[in-house]
Design an enzyme around this catalytic site. Structure first.
Site, mmCIF file in Angstrom:
data_model
loop_
_atom_site.group_PDB
_atom_site.id
_atom_site.type_symbol
_atom_site.label_atom_id
_atom_site.label_comp_id
_atom_site.label_asym_id
_atom_site.label_seq_id
_atom_site.Cartn_x
_atom_site.Cartn_y
_atom_site.Cartn_z
ATOM 1 N N ASP A 35 0.821 29.135 30.323
ATOM 2 C CA ASP A 35 0.307 27.721 30.595
ATOM 3 C C ASP A 35 1.596 26.952 30.818
ATOM 4 O O ASP A 35 2.895 27.259 30.755
ATOM 5 C CB ASP A 35 0.030 26.870 28.777
ATOM 6 C CG ASP A 35 -1.347 26.953 28.368
ATOM 7 O OD1 ASP A 35 -1.908 27.052 29.951
ATOM 8 O OD2 ASP A 35 -1.891 26.516 27.803
ATOM 9 N N LYS A 56 -2.308 23.464 33.648
ATOM 10 C CA LYS A 56 -3.690 22.803 33.606
ATOM 11 C C LYS A 56 -3.402 21.696 33.098
ATOM 12 O O LYS A 56 -3.585 21.010 32.712
ATOM 13 C CB LYS A 56 -5.394 23.133 33.389
ATOM 14 C CG LYS A 56 -4.856 23.597 31.336
ATOM 15 C CD LYS A 56 -6.077 25.111 31.273
ATOM 16 C CE LYS A 56 -7.034 24.646 31.896
ATOM 17 N NZ LYS A 56 -8.229 23.655 31.289
ATOM 18 N N MET A 168 -0.239 13.417 24.908
ATOM 19 C CA MET A 168 -1.080 13.025 25.726
ATOM 20 C C MET A 168 -1.011 10.775 25.599
ATOM 21 O O MET A 168 -1.589 10.361 25.802
ATOM 22 C CB MET A 168 -2.041 13.085 25.571
ATOM 23 C CG MET A 168 -1.836 14.878 26.606
ATOM 24 S SD MET A 168 -3.184 15.566 25.916
ATOM 25 C CE MET A 168 -3.101 16.689 24.340
#
Ligand code: SAH
Length: 254
Positions: A35, A56, A168
């Site tokens: 990742d 991603k 996030m």
């Protein structure tokens, strides 16, 4: 035959925060799917493995999840040892659970390996004790980002008395502030915002719930970052300790 899939947490960035088990998995790997929040420095443990980036990041070009699933299945069916390397911990906002389940339905041997999740590493690197006797009796990890726009129970979070660690959240600071204020959290609740936790380029800024969005703009806070919201995030953790020490001492002598 060592055909299996390891779903491995690479930790928050500092390669020294890799676990020994993660290192063993990397040493055994024929193929590593990596990742983009993973520090590539950890690849020194798998010099001969085939490396496939499958990052991603939100808003960027991404590898569809179904494609990643099929890639893992294809290699493991070829008898390969596959390591799926994820930032932080594979099961903290990392889809580790769903990838393991998906692979197991095809009879694939899967092993999950913990990594140090960014929220814990970031707090520690800023000397913030996420739980502190007499100050915070727990810690809650939440994500501000959902695919289905479902809402967290912000009121419960605001009133739960635990330290909140938000993943996030950089693009949603205003919303987080409004929800927590509406839920009854005090305007002056301390907030720490930690960018690139555990990496040499780590930056942190401190504010309070009311001012955190403005402060983040001034500071030009960027993703990846975590927020720590609660008394333990006071600019001087020491001050919290000092304020609480008499109570702690009293508790001890009782
Ligand atoms: N599985 C990961 C989280 C993936 S979700 C873990 O356990 O850490 C991605 C979010 O994690 C980012 O938006 C950010 O909020 C956080 N994050 C990941 N790495 C980070 C880092 N080095 N510093 C600060 N936040 C980070």
């Amino acid at each position: 035959m060592n055909a299996k899939v390891w779903l491995v947490g690479a930790g928050p960035g500092d390669p020294e925060l890799l676990t020994l088990k993660a290192v063993r998995a990397l040493r055994e790997a024929d193929v590593v799917l990596i990742d983009d929040l993973v520090n590539v420095a950890v690849l020194e443990h798998c010099p001969t493995a085939r490396i496939i980036p499958v990052g991603k990041r939100g808003g960027c070009r991404s590898t569809p999840q179904a494609f990643i699933h099929r890639l893992m299945l294809r290699y493991v069916r070829q008898g390969k040892c596959v390591v799926r390397l994820k930032g932080g911990d594979p099961c903290i906002f990392g889809r580790g659970g769903e990838e393991a389940q998906w692979l197991r339905q095809y009879g694939v041997e899967v092993e999950l390996v913990n990594g140090i999740t960014a929220g814990l590493a970031g707090a520690t690197r800023c000397d913030i004790p996420l739980t502190l006797r007499g100050v915070a009796r727990g810690v809650t990890l939440v994500t501000a980002h959902t695919q289905d726009d479902s809402q967290l129970n912000w009121q419960a979070l605001a009133q739960g008395g635990t330290t909140l660690v938000v993943y996030m959240g950089v693009a949603k600071l205003g919303e987080i502030r409004d929800q927590l204020l509406a839920g009854g959290m005090a305007v002056n609740t301390p907030v720490a915002m930690i960018e690139n936790a555990s990496l040499p380029q780590q930056r942190e800024c401190r504010s309070d719930l009311l001012g955190m969005e403005d402060e983040a703009h001034r500071f030009q806070l960027k993703s990846p970052a975590i927020l720590v919201i609660g008394a333990v995030a006071a600019a001087e953790a020491q001050a919290v300790l000092e304020r609480e020490l008499p109570a702690m001492a009293a508790g001890q002598s009782a």
